[in-house]
Write an enzyme that holds these catalytic residues in place. Structure first.
Site, PDB file in Angstrom:
ATOM      1  N   PHE A 180       0.823  -1.212   0.000  1.00 45.97           N
ATOM      2  CA  PHE A 180       0.000   0.000   0.000  1.00 45.97           C
ATOM      3  C   PHE A 180       0.854   1.258   0.000  1.00 45.97           C
ATOM      4  CE2 PHE A 180      -2.460  -3.409   1.973  1.00 45.97           C
ATOM      5  CZ  PHE A 180      -3.542  -3.445   1.092  1.00 45.97           C
ATOM      6  N   CYS A 181       1.798   1.307  -0.911  1.00 43.43           N
ATOM      7  CA  CYS A 181       2.752   2.397  -1.029  1.00 43.43           C
ATOM      8  C   CYS A 181       2.563   3.057  -2.394  1.00 43.43           C
ATOM      9  CB  CYS A 181       4.169   1.831  -0.905  1.00 43.43           C
ATOM     10  SG  CYS A 181       5.517   2.999  -1.168  1.00 43.43           S
ATOM     11  N   GLY A 182       2.928   4.307  -2.490  1.00 48.91           N
ATOM     12  CA  GLY A 182       2.877   4.974  -3.779  1.00 48.91           C
ATOM     13  C   GLY A 182       3.764   4.315  -4.826  1.00 48.91           C
TER      14      GLY A 182
END
Length: 161
Positions: free
Chosen positions: A35-37
């Site tokens: 759930f990271c850019g």
């Protein structure tokens, strides 16, 4: 410890894996998060793996929850997410810490042998990448902003050595 081959880790399926299994290959080690850019880099990592795996390249993903709590799931959830959303087939390992007192020894080794910006050893964020030579020593460290496709020249250079 003289190379990454001296370390082992636990696969997402719970089995111990000696990194000596990858001896003689060019290895790209990445700390990942779901759930990271930068999570869309999974797609580029898989593409790089597919493009070069038959030539002796392997990508190893190490999920980490130390940056913004962006990897909260357990091994089963991580594996399902990576497969469903990005078609990941390269080896993934159980969640690890990459910094601090509980950092996985492999990442302590990597940080010691390839410093980051301004000589810092600490990993600053998800998707920091370490490229490993066929002899198991560290070739270079790449920032999270560095896309997997930007590593192709270095991968080809190491394959030719």
């Amino acid at each position: 410890m003289t190379s990454v081959y001296d370390f082992s880790a636990v696969s997402l399926s719970g089995h111990p894996v000696s990194l000596s299994e990858y001896q003689g290959k060019v290895i790209l080690i990445v700390n990942t998060a779901s759930f990271c850019g930068f999570t869309p880099q999974y797609q580029g990592l898989e593409k790089l793996y597919q493009q070069f795996k038959d030539l002796g390249v392997v990508v190893l993903g190490f999920p980490c929850n130390q940056f913004g709590m962006q990897e909260p799931g357990d091994s089963e959830k991580i594996g399902a997410f990576c497969e469903k959303n990005y078609g990941v087939t390269f080896p993934l390992f159980e969640k690890v810490n990459v910094n601090g007192d509980k950092a996985h020894p492999l990442f302590n080794y990597l940080k010691e042998h390839a410093h980051g910006v301004l000589g810092s050893e600490a990993i600053k964020w998800n998707f920091t990448k370490f490229l490993i030579k066929k002899d198991g020593t560290v070739f270079n460290r790449y920032a999270p902003l560095t896309k997997p496709e930007d590593l192709i020249g270095d991968v080809q250079k190491l394959l030719a050595e």
